[in-house]
Design an enzyme around this catalytic site. Structure first.
Site, short mmCIF file in Angstrom:
data_model
loop_
_atom_site.label_atom_id
_atom_site.label_comp_id
_atom_site.label_asym_id
_atom_site.label_seq_id
_atom_site.Cartn_x
_atom_site.Cartn_y
_atom_site.Cartn_z
CG ASP A 1 -3.76 3.85 3.97
OD1 ASP A 1 -4.67 3.61 4.28
OD2 ASP A 1 -3.27 3.29 2.66
CD1 TRP B 1 -2.53 -2.16 1.73
CD2 TRP B 1 -3.07 -1.03 -0.33
NE1 TRP B 1 -3.23 -2.93 0.98
CE2 TRP B 1 -3.83 -2.28 -0.17
CE3 TRP B 1 -3.22 -0.07 -1.40
CZ2 TRP B 1 -4.73 -2.59 -1.03
CZ3 TRP B 1 -4.13 -0.44 -2.32
CH2 TRP B 1 -4.97 -1.88 -2.29
CE LYS C 1 -9.16 -3.24 2.65
NZ LYS C 1 -8.14 -2.15 2.67
C1 LIG Z 1 -7.51 -1.80 1.37
C2 LIG Z 1 -6.56 -0.71 1.38
C3 LIG Z 1 -6.44 0.50 0.27
C4 LIG Z 1 -7.13 0.47 -0.84
O1 LIG Z 1 -8.56 1.14 -0.40
P1 LIG Z 1 -9.54 1.06 -1.73
O2 LIG Z 1 -10.72 1.60 -0.64
O3 LIG Z 1 -9.97 -0.05 -2.32
O4 LIG Z 1 -9.19 2.29 -2.44
C5 LIG Z 1 -5.28 1.39 0.58
N1 LIG Z 1 -4.60 1.30 1.86
C6 LIG Z 1 -4.73 0.28 2.65
C7 LIG Z 1 -3.72 0.03 3.94
C8 LIG Z 1 -5.75 -0.67 2.39
O5 LIG Z 1 -5.71 -1.95 3.48
#
Ligand SMILES: *Cc1c(COP(=O)(O)O)cnc(C)c1O
Length: 360
Positions: free
Chosen positions: A171, A101, A195
């Protein structure tokens, strides 16, 4: 048979929340409408959104000088919105590369600025958090971005980098709300909802007010944080049902003791699973350095990968779903977010012990 869903995302939601949503699906609080049918500018939905924001503020103790934005486009859109809004005339930003990521965030940022990768863990296949004293920080960076929980690699920061006056951006998609966090240490936090918050389609951004209003000139209106901040996330139609569901999850968290209580359960669940891996005499293996192991996403391999498909098939038959690892790393991954009950991890561990006994 109980079913447990270990998907990395979209992921398990609290059973109680799904039941409540079902109860309210056709007729929300005697209004005769489903939340899905409500105008986002009507008093019913405005109330739902305001309550969701307040509950999130309570849970994370978000200071008053931070905006909470309910956006779309997922974490991926934030990979672009962050440089577009936070560069503020500067030419470069600092990024930490700890895995899949981080790499995606870096790739997108490179379209807009020079990216200084201050640290990375590629030397040991993205399996640890690089020590802070090795980071090559640029005091003039527009901001520093890191991925506080790498969902794919299973690497989690259990400390917060101190970047001084350089705004810290995280993030937190896959571990927000899994433990108390000190929001005041951050310039901006973002998380896709699917998530650990609610259904897909909603992305939450928590941003310090002084970082809003400096977007790169000429960018689309929708990509400017100010547009959303000035309009309480209602500049256009927000993802109403996702906000409603996230709100139910926030209330569920509050009823269950908030984030400190959640952290305790999450530590118990993670310890149970990692202990099972570590005491399997090498039948199972987790590649992540012990101190940096994620409490949310637990990757592991079997000592012989020809057993992978049988493991997954039998797990499925036992109600333990979605354990296949990410395509980039293989093996298994168990995501054990807030909504995964302790009983789900106990069931997984007991299955793993049986499987190792039979095949070991
Ligand atoms: C799932 C995830 C993403 C991507 O998320 P989207 O909503 O599909 O854009 C980005 N960063 C992390 C840490 C993730 O777990």
């Amino acid at each position: 048979m109980a079913i447990y869903n270990f998907s990395a995302g979209p992921a398990v939601l609290p059973h109680e929340v799904l039941l409540q949503a079902k109860e309210e699906l056709l007729d929300w609080h005697g209004n005769g409408m489903s939340v899905m049918e409500m105008s986002h500018r009507g008093k019913e939905f405005m109330g739902i959104a305001a309550q969701a924001e307040q509950d999130l503020r309570d849970l994370l103790a978000i200071p008053a000088n931070y905006k909470v934005l309910f956006l779309q486009g997922g974490a991926h859109l934030q990979f672009a919105m962050i440089p577009l809004n936070l560069l503020r005339g500067k030419a470069s930003a600092d990024y930490v590369n700890t895995g899949e990521w981080s790499k995606k965030a870096i790739g997108e940022a490179k379209k807009f600025c020079d990216v200084n990768v201050v640290a990375n863990n590629a030397d040991r296949n993205f399996s640890y958090v690089p020590a802070f004293n090795t980071w090559q920080l640029d005091p003039n960076a527009a901001y520093l971005h890191y991925t506080s929980n790498e969902t794919i690699g299973g690497v989690e920061f259990n400390w917060v980098p101190d970047t001084g006056v350089v705004p810290l951006v995280a993030d937190m998609s896959s571990h927000i709300l899994s433990r108390p966090m000190d929001v005041s240490k951050y310039g901006l936090i973002y998380a896709g909802a699917q998530k650990n918050i609610g259904p897909a389609g909603l992305c939450i951004v928590i941003v310090r007010e002084d970082l809003v209003g400096h977007a790169y000139p000429g960018i689309p209106t929708m990509l400017d944080y100010k547009t959303h901040a000035d309009n309480d996330s209602m500049y256009n139609t927000p993802p109403t049902y996702g906000i409603y569901m996230a709100g139910l999850v926030f209330q569920w968290l509050k009823r269950n003791g908030g984030l400190a209580a959640m952290e305790k359960v999450n530590m118990t669940k993670a310890k149970l699973l990692y202990d099972a891996i570590d005491t399997s005499s090498g039948f199972y293996h987790c590649p992540v350095t012990v101190s940096d192991r994620s409490r949310m996403n637990v990757p592991f391999t079997l000592k012989d990968n020809v057993l992978d498909s049988e493991f997954l098939k039998q797990a499925d038959a036992n109600g333990l779903l979605q354990l296949k690892g990410h395509r980039s790393v293989g093996g298994m991954r168990a995501s054990i977010y807030n909504a995964m009950p302790l009983a789900g991890v106990q069931a997984l561990v007991s299955f793993m012990n049986d499987f190792a006994l039979k095949k070991g």
